[in-house]
Scaffold this motif. Sequence first.
Motif, PDB file in Angstrom:
ATOM      1  N   ARG A   1      58.328  33.270  10.156  1.00 25.19           N
ATOM      2  CA  ARG A   1      58.316  32.846  11.566  1.00 25.19           C
ATOM      3  C   ARG A   1      58.892  31.442  11.725  1.00 25.19           C
ATOM      4  O   ARG A   1      59.622  31.156  12.683  1.00 25.19           O
TER       5      ARG A   1
ATOM      6  N   ALA B   1      62.680  31.554  11.305  1.00 21.06           N
ATOM      7  CA  ALA B   1      63.310  32.089  12.515  1.00 21.06           C
ATOM      8  C   ALA B   1      63.363  31.026  13.607  1.00 21.06           C
ATOM      9  O   ALA B   1      64.386  30.850  14.274  1.00 21.06           O
ATOM     10  N   ARG B   2      62.262  30.284  13.741  1.00 16.97           N
ATOM     11  CA  ARG B   2      62.203  29.242  14.775  1.00 16.97           C
ATOM     12  C   ARG B   2      63.188  28.110  14.457  1.00 16.97           C
ATOM     13  O   ARG B   2      63.839  27.569  15.347  1.00 16.97           O
TER      14      ARG B   2
ATOM     15  N   LEU C   1      66.001  28.332  12.812  1.00 19.49           N
ATOM     16  CA  LEU C   1      67.365  28.765  13.103  1.00 19.49           C
ATOM     17  C   LEU C   1      67.620  28.761  14.606  1.00 19.49           C
ATOM     18  O   LEU C   1      68.686  28.357  15.063  1.00 19.49           O
ATOM     19  N   GLU C   2      66.616  29.197  15.366  1.00 20.08           N
ATOM     20  CA  GLU C   2      66.727  29.166  16.827  1.00 20.08           C
ATOM     21  C   GLU C   2      66.978  27.755  17.328  1.00 20.08           C
ATOM     22  O   GLU C   2      67.864  27.521  18.136  1.00 20.08           O
ATOM     23  N   THR C   3      66.163  26.812  16.833  1.00 18.84           N
ATOM     24  CA  THR C   3      66.297  25.447  17.340  1.00 18.84           C
ATOM     25  C   THR C   3      67.639  24.849  16.947  1.00 18.84           C
ATOM     26  O   THR C   3      68.223  24.105  17.721  1.00 18.84           O
TER      27      THR C   3
ATOM     28  N   ASP D   1      70.364  26.546  16.621  1.00 21.75           N
ATOM     29  CA  ASP D   1      71.289  27.188  17.565  1.00 21.75           C
ATOM     30  C   ASP D   1      71.292  26.445  18.894  1.00 21.75           C
ATOM     31  O   ASP D   1      72.338  26.122  19.447  1.00 21.75           O
ATOM     32  N   GLU D   2      70.059  26.185  19.393  1.00 15.01           N
ATOM     33  CA  GLU D   2      69.943  25.469  20.665  1.00 15.01           C
ATOM     34  C   GLU D   2      70.642  24.121  20.590  1.00 15.01           C
ATOM     35  O   GLU D   2      71.341  23.711  21.502  1.00 15.01           O
TER      36      GLU D   2
ATOM     37  N   THR E   1      74.372  24.524  20.661  1.00 17.28           N
ATOM     38  CA  THR E   1      74.803  24.812  22.028  1.00 17.28           C
ATOM     39  C   THR E   1      74.857  23.529  22.847  1.00 17.28           C
ATOM     40  O   THR E   1      75.825  23.272  23.570  1.00 17.28           O
TER      41      THR E   1
ATOM     42  N   GLU F   1      59.385  23.084  14.870  1.00 16.59           N
ATOM     43  CA  GLU F   1      59.801  22.711  16.228  1.00 16.59           C
ATOM     44  C   GLU F   1      59.779  21.200  16.420  1.00 16.59           C
ATOM     45  O   GLU F   1      60.615  20.633  17.118  1.00 16.59           O
TER      46      GLU F   1
END
Lengths: 159, 203
Positions: A72, A75-76, A78-80, A82-83, A86, B68
């Motif tokens: 998890r 995954a998070r 990689l998402e961040t 990506d963000e 962007t 995060e």
Amino acid sequence: MAVNEHEETRARLPLAAAGALEAGEREQIERHLAGCAACAAEWERWRLCGLLLKRLPTPQPSPLVVERARARAVARLLETSDERSTQVGILLAVLVAWTLTLGSGVVVLVLTRGIAAAAELFTGNGWLWVAAYTTAGWFLAAVASAVLGRRYRTSRGLA
Amino acid sequence: MMADAAADWEALLSRDTDAARLQRGDLDALAALLARYQNRLYRYLLRLVRDPAIAEDLFQQTWVRVVEKIRRYDPRRSFEAWLFAVARNLAIDHLRRRAPESLDDAGPAGAAETPAARVASAEPGVLAGLLARERAELVAQVLAELPLIYRETLTLRFEEEMKLEEIAALLAVPLSTVKTRLRRGLEMMRHRLENLAGESSWP
Ligand SMILES: [Zn+2]
């Protein structure tokens, strides 16, 4: 031995078992315990209490839970990222757009009034010309987008 | 002695390097940090919420929150303290949703045993009898039954072996409060353990 020395010692024993006394307080207690069997017996109980807590078996998360946590988090992560890329992309696009906008003013100035006019950018009021050209460009774009937006809304039956 | 100190220092550095590497998005660093802290972190969460299923869920949430927020972590500070603070916030949020009134609960008023009330209530050997491995479950149960502020302070001090100053920083309370909670928590522990050990059902 003074009665309040016993009481003072007793009151400090729990903190002594927690290793939470200052060096001075600790020495004072040690001196007292050396000569007082009753307080020493009491100390033994507090010490055992602390020992029972220290010796508690460490509960462990199941390997499945650890693996799921890792998956998890990855995954998070990689998402961040990506963000973030962007966001960096948008920032670059804005920079390029501004460079083109401001640069085109200079290009048009040179094309219409010759290379010598470029020098006026720094010495004369050439920069005023570029600023006016750029403002006019932005104004035209704003009008165009307003008109297009209006037409779009009309065609969608929103207006 | 010198070699020990050097090894400690190296361990400290590598620990912080892992956190710094995670800041750069290194997935191996994440695995290293997980391996290093998984047991301690899970234990802390379990002591706070008491339910293994909830502790496991919060454990996963903690690591998601770590990646995060890792960019906001200052590598000059202790990663451990930061990690525990992240976990604690999640656990406290959970407990607050579950039972808002229990958070500042210092236990039922009747439980305010004065030291005089429980002096030498049991034989000297009963606590020692609890040291046996098979009795550890009972001790864990007694700890779990303490009000949150006491079981948390006790586990941080005795199990996680944090310094008093570190506990004070994590809980955002003065040092004197940490000491009060340690004393009061130990008093409750001892009282309940001696009662338990002194019960007639005790072999
Ligand atoms: Zn004494």
